[in-house]
Scaffold this active site. Structure first.
Site, short mmCIF file in Angstrom:
data_model
loop_
_atom_site.label_atom_id
_atom_site.label_comp_id
_atom_site.label_asym_id
_atom_site.label_seq_id
_atom_site.Cartn_x
_atom_site.Cartn_y
_atom_site.Cartn_z
N GLU A 88 0.83 -1.20 0.00
CA GLU A 88 0.00 0.00 0.00
C GLU A 88 0.87 1.25 0.00
OE1 GLU A 88 -3.22 2.61 0.07
OE2 GLU A 88 -3.17 0.49 -0.41
N TYR A 91 7.59 4.36 2.16
CA TYR A 91 8.04 5.73 2.37
C TYR A 91 9.43 5.71 3.00
CZ TYR A 91 8.35 10.49 4.18
OH TYR A 91 8.76 11.76 4.46
N VAL A 92 10.33 6.49 2.42
CA VAL A 92 11.65 6.70 2.97
C VAL A 92 11.76 8.19 3.27
CG1 VAL A 92 14.15 6.56 2.57
CG2 VAL A 92 12.63 4.79 1.62
N GLN A 99 19.94 6.09 -0.72
CA GLN A 99 20.98 5.39 0.02
C GLN A 99 20.75 3.87 0.03
OE1 GLN A 99 22.10 7.24 3.82
NE2 GLN A 99 20.91 9.04 3.20
N GLY A 100 19.74 3.42 -0.72
CA GLY A 100 19.46 1.99 -0.83
C GLY A 100 18.44 1.46 0.17
N GLY A 102 15.14 2.14 0.45
CA GLY A 102 13.90 1.76 -0.23
C GLY A 102 14.05 0.42 -0.93
N ASN A 129 5.11 10.90 -9.77
CA ASN A 129 6.32 10.56 -9.04
C ASN A 129 7.32 9.87 -9.97
OD1 ASN A 129 8.26 9.90 -7.16
ND2 ASN A 129 6.81 9.09 -5.65
N TYR A 136 11.51 1.94 -9.65
CA TYR A 136 10.84 0.64 -9.73
C TYR A 136 11.18 -0.09 -11.03
CZ TYR A 136 8.03 2.44 -5.83
OH TYR A 136 7.62 2.95 -4.63
#
Length: 163
Positions: A88, A91-92, A99-100, A102, A129, A136
């Site tokens: 759903e 969020y980072v 910085q990896g 996510g 976005n 992705y």
């Protein structure tokens, strides 16, 4: 998942995290320009995640600092006859992006899906976005551009339900 070299750790959210989770949900809403849609409270989050268990959440920590969260639940494919994991929200926090973290959160969810014998990991991404869409795609995900998301909520849902 623990990476002792960087100090990054992922763990399941706990009831005591409800306030933290709500604050990160608010940050996500502001980032997406959707903060006007927030109606959830800390108590709503506590009840739905830890009392009713309607979804699951993981939190990524860098040492003692919460840096990311991912909220997910099961969906089902009638064509496959199998469940999938539906992400759903991922969020980072802004200062920890690129910085990896996510990628590690998604990898954790992919392992969760495989371990639970789920066939897929699905999620939505806002059209605006572009950095996330590219991220992705670079991970190997593909866009399902032959579908549209429909939603019925609030008064419309109640009226349609005849309530």
């Amino acid at each position: 998942m623990n990476d002792y070299k960087t100090g990054f750790m992922i763990r399941a959210g706990e009831e005591k995290d409800a306030g933290l989770i709500m604050s990160m949900i608010r940050e996500l809403a502001v980032f997406e320009g959707l903060d006007h849609e927030i109606t959830a409270t800390v108590e709503d989050i506590r009840k739905s995640l830890f009392e009713k268990t309607q979804a699951e959440i993981i939190i990524g920590w860098l040492k003692e600092e919460p840096v990311a969260f991912a909220l997910y639940f099961y969906n089902y494919s009638t064509f496959l006859g199998k469940a999938g994991v539906y992400l759903e929200d991922l969020y980072v926090r802004e200062k920890y992006r690129k910085q990896g973290f996510g990628k590690e959160m998604l990898r954790y969810l992919a392992r969760t899906a495989v371990e639970r014998r789920c066939e897929r990991l699905d999620w939505l991404c806002l059209d605006k976005n572009a950095p996330a869409i590219e991220f992705y795609k670079n991970l190997g995900a593909h866009v399902l551009d032959d579908r549209r998301v429909f939603r019925m909520s609030g008064d419309r849902l109640s009226r349609f339900a005849g309530v």
